[in-house]
Each structure stands twice: as C-alpha cells, then as structure tokens.
Write a protein that holds these residues in place. Structure first.
Motif, short mmCIF file in Angstrom:
data_model
loop_
_atom_site.label_atom_id
_atom_site.label_comp_id
_atom_site.label_asym_id
_atom_site.label_seq_id
_atom_site.Cartn_x
_atom_site.Cartn_y
_atom_site.Cartn_z
N GLU A 32 -3.66 20.70 31.18
CA GLU A 32 -4.93 20.02 31.38
C GLU A 32 -4.77 18.71 32.15
O GLU A 32 -5.55 18.41 33.06
N LEU A 54 -4.40 19.46 35.75
CA LEU A 54 -5.68 19.93 36.31
C LEU A 54 -6.60 18.74 36.60
O LEU A 54 -7.26 18.69 37.64
N ILE A 55 -6.63 17.79 35.67
CA ILE A 55 -7.48 16.61 35.84
C ILE A 55 -7.01 15.79 37.05
O ILE A 55 -7.83 15.37 37.87
N CYS A 85 -9.15 23.35 40.62
CA CYS A 85 -8.68 22.76 39.36
C CYS A 85 -9.85 22.34 38.48
O CYS A 85 -9.84 22.54 37.27
N PHE A 86 -10.88 21.78 39.10
CA PHE A 86 -12.06 21.42 38.33
C PHE A 86 -12.73 22.68 37.77
O PHE A 86 -13.19 22.69 36.63
N GLN A 135 -11.27 25.34 36.82
CA GLN A 135 -10.49 25.75 35.65
C GLN A 135 -10.86 24.91 34.43
O GLN A 135 -10.92 25.41 33.31
N LEU A 136 -11.12 23.62 34.65
CA LEU A 136 -11.56 22.76 33.55
C LEU A 136 -12.92 23.22 33.03
O LEU A 136 -13.16 23.24 31.82
N ARG A 144 -12.51 26.21 30.86
CA ARG A 144 -11.95 25.87 29.54
C ARG A 144 -13.00 25.32 28.57
O ARG A 144 -12.88 25.51 27.36
N TYR A 145 -14.00 24.62 29.09
CA TYR A 145 -14.92 23.91 28.21
C TYR A 145 -16.34 24.44 28.18
O TYR A 145 -17.11 24.05 27.30
N TYR A 161 -12.69 9.09 35.27
CA TYR A 161 -12.11 9.52 33.99
C TYR A 161 -10.76 8.81 33.77
O TYR A 161 -9.94 8.73 34.67
N PHE A 195 -10.21 14.54 27.42
CA PHE A 195 -11.16 15.02 28.42
C PHE A 195 -12.40 15.60 27.75
O PHE A 195 -13.52 15.38 28.20
N SER A 196 -12.20 16.30 26.64
CA SER A 196 -13.35 16.88 25.93
C SER A 196 -14.28 15.78 25.42
O SER A 196 -15.50 15.93 25.46
#
Length: 175
Positions: free
Chosen positions: A3, A6-7, A17-18, A20-21, A24-25, A61, A67-68
């Motif tokens: 993660e 990815l960030i 990459c974003f 993929q984030l 995930r969420y 960020y 990140f969550s």
C-alpha cells in the motif's frame, strides 16, 4: 505492491496505482456510505466524489495516518457537508411495537440498520469504525475529529444503551 508504494506512485501521478487503491477500499467505503445514505444512488455519488477528491488531493496525504483513515475522513466530510441531501438523521428513539418483527429476524445484515435507531450519528460512526472496520480508538478519533476519551466514553455508553434492547444484546456480545 504494498500500500505504501501504491500511495507513493499515486502521488507521482501513476493512475494505475491509484486505481489499485480504489479497488482495495471501494467495497468497505461503499458499505460505510450505504449505511448512512437514504438511497444506494446517493452512496454511489458520495463514493465517486470521495475517490475524485482523494485523487485530486493525494499529494497532500501524509503517511503518519492510515490511508483508510484519510479516505473515511474525506467521505464523512462529504456526508456532513451534504447533510440535508445525503446524511441520514439519526435520533434516539424508543423501541416501538412495530420493531418487534425486525427484532425477531435480527441478524448481521440488519443489525447495523437497527442500531441507527438507538444511537446518535456520531456514536453510530464510532461503533462502525471501531467494530465493523476494526479501527483502533486513535484512528476513530482522528476520523471523527473527537478526542480518544470521547470515543471510548461513547462506545461504552452506546453499548450499554443497546444492551437494553434484548435482541441486540445477543449480537452485541459478538462485538
């Protein structure tokens, strides 16, 4: 890819990459939004806007926060800023006789929906983040912009209040 990597790549402008984030969420975030919106379409709109804002401000960020936590904070702010249109007003209510059918068929699917009838919006969010999303008290406090002691106190008070509802008390033991 981890993660954190990815960030970092997303902050450099790598959209894959974003994406993929987002993958995930999106399910967990949608579940959170759906529990607070009047209609699934509203939850869809806020979800999309949350990720658009996250993409726009990804460079701001800071990795000192999860990140969550950052994503849920964006989503919650959007809900609050659109209060009249999206945010479900939750008030303390007494157990009405028409709730008995719902209580008899209570399971994990309508457990959270029923909780909304008995606790305030902030307390519901605290319960959701701590027990449903498994966030530690500190992260819940960061998301809600409350103190850790506020979160602890209101989690305790909410659980005590919910234990007074017989059908809820059975499922509360699993929290």
């Amino acid at each position: 890819m981890q993660e954190a990597e990815l960030i970092k790549q997303a902050q450099k402008g790598v959209t894959s990459c974003f994406t993929q984030l987002v993958t995930r969420y999106q399910v967990r975030l949608y579940s959170y939004l759906l529990a607070r919106c009047h209609h699934p379409e509203d939850a869809d709109d806020v979800l999309q806007e949350t990720f658009m804002n996250a993409f726009q401000y990804i460079k701001s960020y800071q990795p000192k926060w999860a990140f969550s936590t950052w994503l849920y904070t964006i989503a919650r702010r959007l809900l609050v800023s659109r209060h009249k249109r999206y945010y479900v007003a939750i008030e303390d209510v007494e157990l009405a006789s028409d709730d008995t059918n719902e209580l008899h068929s209570l399971d994990h699917n309508n457990f959270w929906r029923l909780i909304k009838k008995y606790v305030s919006a902030d307390c519901y969010d605290a319960l959701w983040f701590h027990y449903k999303e498994d966030k530690p008290i500190k992260q819940v406090a960061d998301i809600l912009k409350k103190s850790e002691s506020w979160v602890k106190t209101n989690l305790y008070r909410s659980k005590m209040k919910l234990r007074q509802v017989p059908a809820l008390s059975r499922l509360l033991e699993e929290l």
